[in-house]
Design a protein around this motif. Structure first.
Motif: not given
Length: 426
Positions: A30-42, A66-72
């Motif tokens: 899901p959206a937050f998992a994509r942003q943080t790079g962490a699983g839902c159960m985090s 955010v996790g490893d996701q690139a930022l602009i």
């Protein structure tokens, strides 16, 4: 009953087939998992929706981590390089059997098909929006670090309850839906049933938080979705404790004041909604042996309009901001001035084996009306979930509600409802 069992079996057969064909790895996208790079159960406890301490901190931080996701990034700009989205699809079979009436069964495929856009929109700001043909639920948060505290402001319009500006409890509202638990919640039944518009501010840290909000419920039955500039007031406080290794939240709140544009007889554009409600909630999440366990309880008291005439435009209420009580089929049983509403609930949810959750609960609500007697609803609640992935689950919810209404031709009746559901977040 035979038809109900057959339909349930057919639905379950399809569900079990999907389990047999599914891989066993647990991945979350899901959206937050994509942003943080962490699983839902985090962020979630037992399964998605209910929050754990990390999830509460992420939300109090306005969804900005955010996790490893690139930022602009540029001057006054800090956004994810990709738009974080989630599509929710839900299919449902429901069967309802009420005393004196024929059993009804319905399939809805899909029951819901919702696009969610969520996450960081700046270094201190985040948002959550659900689209189902329109902005069905939305939330905007903005927070700052001040001397060890998060201080924030926000706005929302949603069906998540009056405290939806920033609500972290798993007892009711947005995070109380796990295993259908919010169905029996006292707070949910006492007033947090209408879609609500709110603006508010909060301050908090890992020891708890305090929220102040101005709120107004939408009156869908009159076609009015904006009840004006007059808003009710809500104060909400939650203490976060560690009690013997259990993550424990103890909260209380009250709602007071009027929302609307006045109370001119015959003018549906002039609706005044009086709000008078107090509530307490408790949750404890931890482990017994090797089993994950959650315990949830709440109490609420609300009072309707005290004037001689009920409010204009409130033909059917949902919760006792409006002096009403609603049966388990969604019908308004009573809706007149001056009545008092009391409710409490308790439920437990346990994970006896990996991927399987079981829930049991009891809810009670009472509308005090004097002669010929009070109206009460007592609900026994059972539920089960199989977690196919962190972002997909199969749910079974059973509610048996006994209504006692001395004003009705049938003074006592029971409604039994079974819901079988498949939900996936992509």
């Amino acid at each position: 009953m035979k038809k109900m069992i057959f339909s349930a079996a057919a639905f379950a057969l399809v569900a079990v087939s999907s389990i047999a064909l599914a891989p066993t790895t647990a991945e979350a996208i899901p959206a937050f998992a994509r942003q943080t790079g962490a699983g839902c159960m985090s962020c979630h406890f037992q399964n998605f929706v209910a929050l754990n301490p990390f999830g509460r901190a992420f939300k109090m931080g306005s969804f900005t981590d955010v996790g490893d996701q690139a930022l602009i990034e540029d001057d006054d700009l800090s956004i994810p390089a990709v738009l974080n989205a989630t599509f929710v699809i839900r299919a449902e079979y429901a069967n309802e059997n009420k005393t004196g009436e024929a059993s009804t069964g319905t399939y809805e495929i899909p029951k819901d098909a919702v696009l969610m856009l969520a996450g960081r929109i700046g270094s201190n700001s985040g948002a959550f929006v659900e689209f189902d043909g329109g902005a069905a639920n939305w939330q905007f948060l903005n927070s700052f670090d001040v001397s060890g505290f998060k201080v924030g402001i926000g706005a929302h319009k949603s069906g998540f309850g009056g405290s939806g500006v920033l609500e972290l409890s798993n007892v009711f509202g947005q995070h109380g839906g796990k295993l259908g638990g919010k169905n029996i919640s006292a707070i949910q039944n006492a007033g947090f049933t209408q879609d609500t518009t709110g603006i508010g501010a909060w301050i908090g840290n890992d020891l708890g938080y305090v929220q102040f909000a101005l709120i107004a419920p939408a009156i869908a039955t009159t076609g009015i979705t904006n009840v004006g500039l007059t808003l009710g007031k809500m104060v909400r406080a939650v203490a976060t404790l560690d009690v013997g290794g259990w993550d424990t939240l103890i909260g209380f709140g009250f709602v007071t004041g009027n929302a609307g544009k006045g109370n001119t007889a015959g003018n549906l554009a002039a609706v005044r909604v009086p709000m008078n409600m107090q509530f307490v909630d408790l949750q404890a999440q931890g482990e017994l042996g090797h089993m994950s366990v959650g315990v949830y309880a709440d109490w609420a008291h609300a009072k309707g309009e005290t004037s001689a005439a009920p409010n204009v435009g409130i033909a059917t209420g949902s919760g006792n901001f409006y002096g009403s009580i609603v049966d388990e089929a969604g019908n308004t049983v009573a809706n007149t001035a001056g009545k008092k509403f009391d409710a409490f609930s308790i439920r437990g949810e346990i994970e006896p084996i990996e991927r399987v959750l079981l829930g049991i609960g009891y809810g009670y609500k009472q509308l005090s009306q004097g002669a010929p007697g009070d109206i009460t609803v007592k609900t026994f609640h059972l539920a089960a979930t199989y977690i196919v992935y962190q972002n997909m689950e199969l749910n079974v919810v059973f509610d048996s509600a006994k209504l006692n209404d001395p004003t009705a031709a049938l003074a006592s009746s029971t409604t039994r409802k079974v819901v079988l559901e498949v939900e996936a977040l992509m």
